[in-house]
Design a protein around this motif. Structure first.
Motif, short mmCIF file in Angstrom:
data_model
loop_
_atom_site.label_atom_id
_atom_site.label_comp_id
_atom_site.label_asym_id
_atom_site.label_seq_id
_atom_site.Cartn_x
_atom_site.Cartn_y
_atom_site.Cartn_z
N VAL A 1 -68.64 -23.22 -29.10
CA VAL A 1 -70.00 -22.74 -28.82
C VAL A 1 -70.26 -22.92 -27.34
N THR A 2 -70.52 -21.83 -26.63
CA THR A 2 -70.89 -21.92 -25.22
C THR A 2 -72.41 -22.07 -25.12
N GLY A 3 -72.84 -22.62 -23.99
CA GLY A 3 -74.27 -22.90 -23.84
C GLY A 3 -74.74 -23.89 -24.89
N ALA A 4 -73.89 -24.89 -25.18
CA ALA A 4 -74.12 -25.77 -26.33
C ALA A 4 -75.05 -26.94 -26.05
N SER A 5 -75.56 -27.08 -24.84
CA SER A 5 -76.29 -28.29 -24.49
C SER A 5 -77.76 -28.29 -24.89
N SER A 6 -78.29 -27.14 -25.32
CA SER A 6 -79.71 -27.10 -25.69
C SER A 6 -80.00 -25.85 -26.50
N GLY A 7 -81.21 -25.79 -27.04
CA GLY A 7 -81.72 -24.58 -27.66
C GLY A 7 -80.86 -24.03 -28.78
N ILE A 8 -80.63 -22.73 -28.74
CA ILE A 8 -79.83 -22.07 -29.77
C ILE A 8 -78.43 -22.67 -29.84
N GLY A 9 -77.86 -22.97 -28.68
CA GLY A 9 -76.50 -23.51 -28.65
C GLY A 9 -76.37 -24.83 -29.37
N SER A 10 -77.25 -25.78 -29.07
CA SER A 10 -77.14 -27.09 -29.71
C SER A 10 -77.43 -27.02 -31.20
N GLU A 11 -78.37 -26.16 -31.59
CA GLU A 11 -78.66 -26.00 -33.02
C GLU A 11 -77.51 -25.30 -33.74
#
Length: 244
Positions: A13-23
């Motif tokens: 998962v890219t952009g995994a540190s917050s928001g849609i990515g972390s969820e």
């Protein structure tokens, strides 16, 4: 209930540190997938990885990644395969917006959106496709309402999302015979850190627009498909068209 478990499978998962990515990381882990978390904020990634390992008894690795850096992207794929032995799901979630009106958009703002939203999606997809072909896996790209309808407030951002959508659907035509599924998830406003001077999280109250977990559930649904493919999923707030 999940139609198919992701036990024994692995995901990036890219952009995994917050928001849609972390969820999304949490949703895939809940379904049993081992997950590689890719973004630039290493400390935040470490926190999320520790949480999902504790909560779901899966393996998680943290790979700090700038998706605009081809070398970093190659390292992400290498570390994922070294850790898990395979790649079954790629979620191209990294994306951002800058500026707005074309006449006032700086070269830096323009280039940043192109670099991350377009080039980043391309670099990660290009690196991952051979591995997804081996597993007949699932490629999932985060599109946008802005990639389907005119967006007068930021035409360049919209254009990048039109590109993502067109690219993903065309890749689907190229790799379908090889067993790879390609899905595009198109949200309208989601209550996250996304935005310019004022984020969507700051602008909207809880329940006013879509929550990140709702998008993550849609991504996980697409990731579980094993024969047929969810080509596109649109998740719009219920009053999205009321002003048209």
């Amino acid at each position: 209930m999940a139609s198919h478990s992701l036990d024994g499978k692995s995901a990036i998962v890219t952009g995994a540190s917050s928001g849609i990515g972390s969820e999304t990381v949490r949703a895939l882990a809940r379904d049993g997938a081992n997950v590689a978390l890719a973004a630039r904020r290493e400390e935040r990634l470490e926190e999320i990885a520790a949480d999902i390992e504790d909560d779901h008894d899966i393996e998680a690795i943290v790979v700090p990644t700038d998706v605009t850096d081809e070398g970093a992207v190659e390292e992400l794929l290498t570390e994922t395969v070294e850790a898990f032995g395979r790649l079954d799901v790629l979620v191209n979630n990294a994306g951002l917006t800058r500026g707005g009106d074309v006449a006032e958009l700086s070269n830096e703002e323009y280039r940043t959106m192109i670099d991350v939203n377009v080039d980043g999606t391309f670099f990660v997809t290009r690196a991952a496709l051979p591995l997804l072909e081996e597993t007949e896996g699932n490629l999932i790209c985060l599109g946008s309402f802005a990639g389907q309808y005119p967006r007068p407030s930021n035409p360049v951002y919209a254009a990048t999302k039109w590109w993502v959508r067109g690219f993903a659907l065309s890749v689907a035509a190229a790799v379908g015979e090889k067993g790879v599924a390609v899905s595009v998830i198109n949200p309208s406003e989601v209550r996250t850190e996304f935005g310019g001077d004022e984020t969507f999280e700051e602008r909207f109250d809880e329940g006013e627009v879509t929550e990140p977990a709702e998008i993550a559930d849609a991504v996980a649904f697409a990731a579980r498909q094993e024969t047929s493919t969810v080509s596109e999923l649109d998740l719009f707030r219920r009053d999205k068209f009321s002003g048209f």
